[in-house]
Design an enzyme around this catalytic site. Structure first.
Site, PDB file in Angstrom:
ATOM      1  N   HIS A 182      -2.100 -18.683 -41.626  1.00 18.91           N
ATOM      2  CA  HIS A 182      -3.316 -19.301 -41.708  1.00 18.91           C
ATOM      3  C   HIS A 182      -3.304 -20.241 -42.412  1.00 18.91           C
ATOM      4  O   HIS A 182      -4.331 -21.429 -42.113  1.00 18.91           O
ATOM      5  CB  HIS A 182      -4.051 -18.268 -42.330  1.00 18.91           C
ATOM      6  CG  HIS A 182      -4.101 -17.909 -43.081  1.00 18.91           C
ATOM      7  ND1 HIS A 182      -3.683 -16.667 -43.713  1.00 18.91           N
ATOM      8  CD2 HIS A 182      -4.695 -19.007 -44.487  1.00 18.91           C
ATOM      9  CE1 HIS A 182      -3.360 -16.849 -45.223  1.00 18.91           C
ATOM     10  NE2 HIS A 182      -4.432 -18.223 -45.384  1.00 18.91           N
ATOM     11  N   ASP A 207       0.447 -13.223 -39.628  1.00 19.80           N
ATOM     12  CA  ASP A 207      -0.268 -14.181 -40.532  1.00 19.80           C
ATOM     13  C   ASP A 207       1.459 -14.625 -41.408  1.00 19.80           C
ATOM     14  O   ASP A 207       1.090 -14.815 -42.194  1.00 19.80           O
ATOM     15  CB  ASP A 207      -0.559 -13.802 -41.429  1.00 19.80           C
ATOM     16  CG  ASP A 207      -1.290 -14.651 -42.230  1.00 19.80           C
ATOM     17  OD1 ASP A 207      -1.413 -15.378 -42.107  1.00 19.80           O
ATOM     18  OD2 ASP A 207      -2.439 -14.644 -43.125  1.00 19.80           O
ATOM     19  N   SER A 266      -2.332 -18.998 -51.608  1.00 14.80           N
ATOM     20  CA  SER A 266      -1.777 -18.368 -49.999  1.00 14.80           C
ATOM     21  C   SER A 266      -0.042 -18.664 -49.128  1.00 14.80           C
ATOM     22  O   SER A 266      -0.266 -19.950 -49.437  1.00 14.80           O
ATOM     23  CB  SER A 266      -2.957 -18.335 -48.914  1.00 14.80           C
ATOM     24  OG  SER A 266      -3.953 -17.143 -48.971  1.00 14.80           O
TER      25      SER A 266
END
Length: 458
Positions: free
Chosen positions: A123, A153, A228
């Protein structure tokens, strides 16, 4: 003056005499009582106090932080977006009224090899037309996207550099323990690497509460959106996870964060490098979802041609361990299988009517995938399919409920070879592209059962 001094001397002598008389004749001696207190013990001069182990005292994180920060990078992605003008579309046709603009997103990444391979979240870079990496020393490098796995992911990047880069070694995430100290290291907002500390709060977390999610490591180390794709490391500075998600109503950290276990991340990276797509391993069973109170995973049905049936598993068996790792719920089992490849042998321990049995099973490859967007089930090509049509890859239609396909008699036996001009290697790759861009328009190139090429706009 002599008179004053005389008075003071007399006063002093009188006070001393009064105090002495009080101590001797009036005041009672004070007794101090200690209840339950042992007499003071003595020890030999050569006594050495016991040294507490690291598990008993707070850990010094400086060495782990020092070995980690330079291997964590800032990831900047630039995507070209189109803002639609409905009036222009009405006047000039669909796609004619769009205004293109750049959208920039940021996150973190982890260098996993000295020659410049970097792992981050899908993402973080999804939809990017350009990716730039900033090292902890502020040096900027262009990055190439090697491959992605949206369902896990995870994305793999590569940068070219003349020097060996600092990198993090993988640890075995199966050995991570609840309560273990960990560091979350990220490079948010291009501030250079930032370190936070916490403990492992849980393992095998299923964020959505269903059977289609990952088996996450949960920690209370502070992780915010810019982290992230960053590293979750143990106190030895080894990579145990890729920080992926937080639970928050505000978008900021409020107590828990989640990481893809290193065993899963490493397996995905190996698959992307070797095959170009993720190879999904399966036991060949379905799960009985009715009995949720048991400690383990209950087998519902077993595929007739599966290795699980050949190895002796039966319907109703409760899976309690895989390779001696405890299985309490479906996400534990999914995590173990996601970290394995088709063809791997695993020891599966089951409870059968109170008896514990262990069977060695060869994992099979998942070959069928359903595109929710197209309402179509695809499967990988067989060797015979590839030889017959001269293909190296593709996705063959097994079943479709798509009205447009049915109208044009596109169905079983058709092979999807390209999506928007890009070659398709496998059924999983086709479904991933189709289902992650459901607002996009596709040009699908297929080969019909007669070997003829057909194209469809969808």
């Amino acid at each position: 003056m002599k008179k004053i001094l005389g008075i003071l001397v007399v006063a002093f002598i009188g006070g001393a005499a009064s105090l002495t008389g009080y101590k001797v004749f009036v005041e009672q001696p004070q007794v101090i009582v200690q209840e339950g207190t042992p007499a003071l013990q003595t020890v030999k001069a050569n006594y050495v106090a016991p040294t507490l182990t690291n598990s008993s005292v707070p850990t010094n994180f400086t060495e782990a932080a020092e070995s980690t920060v330079n291997a964590v990078v800032h990831v900047k992605n630039t995507a070209i977006r189109t803002q639609q003008n409905p009036w222009a579309e009405y006047l000039f046709g669909r796609g004619k009224g769009g205004r293109k603009y750049e959208q920039v997103g940021t996150g973190s990444g982890v260098i996993i090899s000295p020659d410049g391979y970097i792992v981050t979240n899908n993402h973080v870079i999804e939809g990017a037309s350009e990716i730039e990496i900033t090292l902890n020393n502020s040096k900027k490098l262009k990055a190439e996207l090697i491959g992605t796995s949206k369902s896990n992911d995870i994305a793999l990047l590569k940068v070219e550099t003349d020097e060996d880069l600092p990198y993090l070694p993988f640890a075995n995430s199966d050995f991570v323990k609840i309560g273990e100290w960990v560091l979350a290291v990220g490079n948010p907002y291009n501030l250079t690497s930032t370190v936070t500390a916490g403990i492992v709060s849980a393992k095998g977390r299923d964020l959505d509460g269903n059977n289609n999610t990952e088996s996450f490591i949960q920690t209370d180390a502070a992780v915010n959106p810019g982290n992230s794709g960053g590293a979750l490391v143990n106190t030895r500075g080894e990579l145990i996870g890729i920080n992926t998600a937080i639970t928050s109503r505000t978008g900021s950290f409020i107590g828990y964060s989640f990481a893809v276990p290193s065993n899963i991340a490493k397996k995905i990276i190996d698959d992307l490098l070797e095959f170009g797509s993720v190879q999904e391993a399966i036991l060949g069973i379905s799960i009985d979802p009715v009995d949720k109170e048991i400690d383990g995973v209950k087998i519902g049905t077993i595929d007739e041609k599966s290795e699980a049936l050949k190895a002796g598993l039966k319907e109703g068996d409760v899976i309690t361990k895989v390779n001696n790792v405890k299985i309490s719920k479906f996400s534990d089992l999914k995590g173990q299988l996601t970290a394995k490849r088709p063809g791997d042998l695993v020891d599966v321990t089951v409870d059968r009517d109170g008896e514990s049995l262990t069977k060695t099973i060869k994992l099979s490859k998942r070959t069928s995938y359903i595109s929710q967007y197209l309402g179509t089930q695809f499967k990988d090509l067989t060797k015979a399919d590839k030889e017959k049509y001269g293909l190296s890859g593709g996705a063959k239609i097994e079943i479709t409920q798509n009205r447009a396909f049915l109208e044009y008699k596109v169905g079983k036996g058709y092979i999807l070879t390209k999506i928007n001009g890009k070659n398709i290697n496998s059924a999983s790759e086709a479904v991933e592209i189709l289902d992650k861009n459901q607002n996009a328009r596709f040009v699908l190139e297929m080969i019909n059962p007669d070997g003829e090429i057909e194209r469809f706009r969808y």
